[in-house]
Design a protein around this motif. Sequence first.
Motif, mmCIF file in Angstrom:
data_model
loop_
_atom_site.group_PDB
_atom_site.id
_atom_site.type_symbol
_atom_site.label_atom_id
_atom_site.label_comp_id
_atom_site.label_asym_id
_atom_site.label_seq_id
_atom_site.Cartn_x
_atom_site.Cartn_y
_atom_site.Cartn_z
ATOM 1 N N GLU A 20 0.819 -1.216 0.000
ATOM 2 C CA GLU A 20 0.000 0.000 0.000
ATOM 3 C C GLU A 20 0.850 1.261 0.000
ATOM 4 O OE1 GLU A 20 -3.220 0.207 -0.677
ATOM 5 O OE2 GLU A 20 -3.121 -1.969 -0.904
ATOM 6 N N ILE A 21 1.982 1.223 0.666
ATOM 7 C CA ILE A 21 2.889 2.372 0.622
ATOM 8 C C ILE A 21 3.418 2.545 -0.794
ATOM 9 C CG2 ILE A 21 5.186 3.170 1.369
ATOM 10 C CD1 ILE A 21 4.356 2.169 4.205
ATOM 11 N N LYS A 22 3.798 1.460 -1.425
ATOM 12 C CA LYS A 22 4.263 1.525 -2.814
ATOM 13 C C LYS A 22 3.159 2.054 -3.725
ATOM 14 C CE LYS A 22 6.143 -1.300 -6.523
ATOM 15 N NZ LYS A 22 6.524 -2.655 -6.939
ATOM 16 N N ASN A 23 1.936 1.557 -3.550
ATOM 17 C CA ASN A 23 0.798 1.974 -4.377
ATOM 18 C C ASN A 23 0.398 3.428 -4.143
ATOM 19 O OD1 ASN A 23 0.634 -0.590 -5.481
ATOM 20 N ND2 ASN A 23 -0.968 -1.265 -4.075
ATOM 21 N N SER A 24 0.749 3.973 -2.987
ATOM 22 C CA SER A 24 0.338 5.337 -2.650
ATOM 23 C C SER A 24 1.065 6.391 -3.481
ATOM 24 C CB SER A 24 0.583 5.623 -1.164
ATOM 25 O OG SER A 24 1.972 5.824 -0.914
ATOM 26 N N GLY A 25 2.243 6.047 -3.970
ATOM 27 C CA GLY A 25 3.038 7.021 -4.711
ATOM 28 C C GLY A 25 3.768 8.003 -3.809
ATOM 29 N N MET A 26 3.641 7.831 -2.500
ATOM 30 C CA MET A 26 4.324 8.707 -1.541
ATOM 31 C C MET A 26 5.572 8.005 -1.015
ATOM 32 S SD MET A 26 1.269 10.383 0.747
ATOM 33 C CE MET A 26 0.391 8.868 1.122
ATOM 34 N N THR A 27 6.526 8.801 -0.572
ATOM 35 C CA THR A 27 7.700 8.237 0.075
ATOM 36 C C THR A 27 7.365 7.943 1.535
ATOM 37 O OG1 THR A 27 8.574 10.366 0.822
ATOM 38 C CG2 THR A 27 9.225 9.616 -1.401
ATOM 39 N N GLN A 28 8.200 7.127 2.155
ATOM 40 C CA GLN A 28 8.012 6.869 3.584
ATOM 41 C C GLN A 28 8.128 8.165 4.371
ATOM 42 O OE1 GLN A 28 10.376 3.683 5.209
ATOM 43 N NE2 GLN A 28 9.941 2.353 3.466
ATOM 44 N N ARG A 29 8.998 9.047 3.938
ATOM 45 C CA ARG A 29 9.176 10.338 4.619
ATOM 46 C C ARG A 29 7.893 11.165 4.532
ATOM 47 N NH1 ARG A 29 14.526 13.164 5.352
ATOM 48 N NH2 ARG A 29 14.993 10.983 5.137
ATOM 49 N N GLU A 30 7.242 11.183 3.361
ATOM 50 C CA GLU A 30 5.992 11.929 3.196
ATOM 51 C C GLU A 30 4.879 11.333 4.049
ATOM 52 O OE1 GLU A 30 6.460 13.516 -1.398
ATOM 53 O OE2 GLU A 30 5.804 11.454 -1.058
ATOM 54 N N ILE A 31 4.827 10.023 4.076
ATOM 55 C CA ILE A 31 3.813 9.339 4.887
ATOM 56 C C ILE A 31 4.051 9.645 6.362
ATOM 57 C CG2 ILE A 31 3.011 7.064 5.639
ATOM 58 C CD1 ILE A 31 3.605 6.174 2.674
ATOM 59 N N ALA A 32 5.306 9.558 6.779
ATOM 60 C CA ALA A 32 5.647 9.828 8.177
ATOM 61 C C ALA A 32 5.269 11.257 8.563
ATOM 62 C CB ALA A 32 7.135 9.586 8.398
ATOM 63 N N ALA A 33 5.571 12.215 7.689
ATOM 64 C CA ALA A 33 5.242 13.619 7.977
ATOM 65 C C ALA A 33 3.737 13.801 8.117
ATOM 66 C CB ALA A 33 5.787 14.522 6.877
ATOM 67 N N VAL A 37 5.033 11.119 12.591
ATOM 68 C CA VAL A 37 6.037 10.209 13.140
ATOM 69 C C VAL A 37 7.290 10.310 12.274
ATOM 70 C CG1 VAL A 37 4.300 8.616 14.060
ATOM 71 C CG2 VAL A 37 5.261 8.202 11.788
ATOM 72 N N SER A 38 8.349 9.635 12.667
ATOM 73 C CA SER A 38 9.573 9.663 11.872
ATOM 74 C C SER A 38 9.489 8.648 10.732
ATOM 75 C CB SER A 38 10.785 9.347 12.747
ATOM 76 O OG SER A 38 10.792 7.981 13.106
ATOM 77 N N ALA A 39 10.281 8.880 9.694
ATOM 78 C CA ALA A 39 10.351 7.929 8.579
ATOM 79 C C ALA A 39 10.884 6.589 9.068
ATOM 80 C CB ALA A 39 11.226 8.488 7.460
ATOM 81 N N GLN A 40 11.764 6.627 10.054
ATOM 82 C CA GLN A 40 12.304 5.397 10.624
ATOM 83 C C GLN A 40 11.188 4.575 11.283
ATOM 84 O OE1 GLN A 40 15.135 5.909 13.803
ATOM 85 N NE2 GLN A 40 15.837 3.803 13.669
ATOM 86 N N TYR A 45 7.659 -0.336 11.042
ATOM 87 C CA TYR A 45 6.372 -1.033 10.965
ATOM 88 C C TYR A 45 6.388 -2.098 9.874
ATOM 89 C CZ TYR A 45 4.343 2.759 13.791
ATOM 90 O OH TYR A 45 4.064 3.658 14.775
ATOM 91 N N MET A 46 7.201 -1.885 8.865
ATOM 92 C CA MET A 46 7.231 -2.807 7.735
ATOM 93 C C MET A 46 8.325 -3.867 7.843
ATOM 94 S SD MET A 46 6.500 -0.248 4.586
ATOM 95 C CE MET A 46 8.049 0.590 4.801
ATOM 96 N N THR A 47 9.288 -3.663 8.731
ATOM 97 C CA THR A 47 10.424 -4.586 8.763
ATOM 98 C C THR A 47 10.694 -5.218 10.117
ATOM 99 O OG1 THR A 47 11.956 -2.756 9.170
ATOM 100 C CG2 THR A 47 11.601 -3.388 6.871
#
Length: 77
Positions: A20-33, A37-40, A45-47
Amino acid sequence: MRTKNNSVRLAEIQQRLREEIKNSGMTQREIAAAMGVSAQTVSRYMTDDIFPALDTLARLCEVLDVSADYILGTEKN
């Protein structure tokens, strides 16, 4: 107590999150912002063997525009 079934279930949830993160077209950093929360944290959550708190999962699903039921594996996407 951690069981094999719990580990498999978490791995499946993490796989759906990655998709779903891949499908969103957003980076982890954008999602985190967007979540506050932090990108880390998003990466973990995924690893790692961690799961977001329910309110954080709700925000994540909102940002990704996906059902929490789908992420948890109780509903097809």
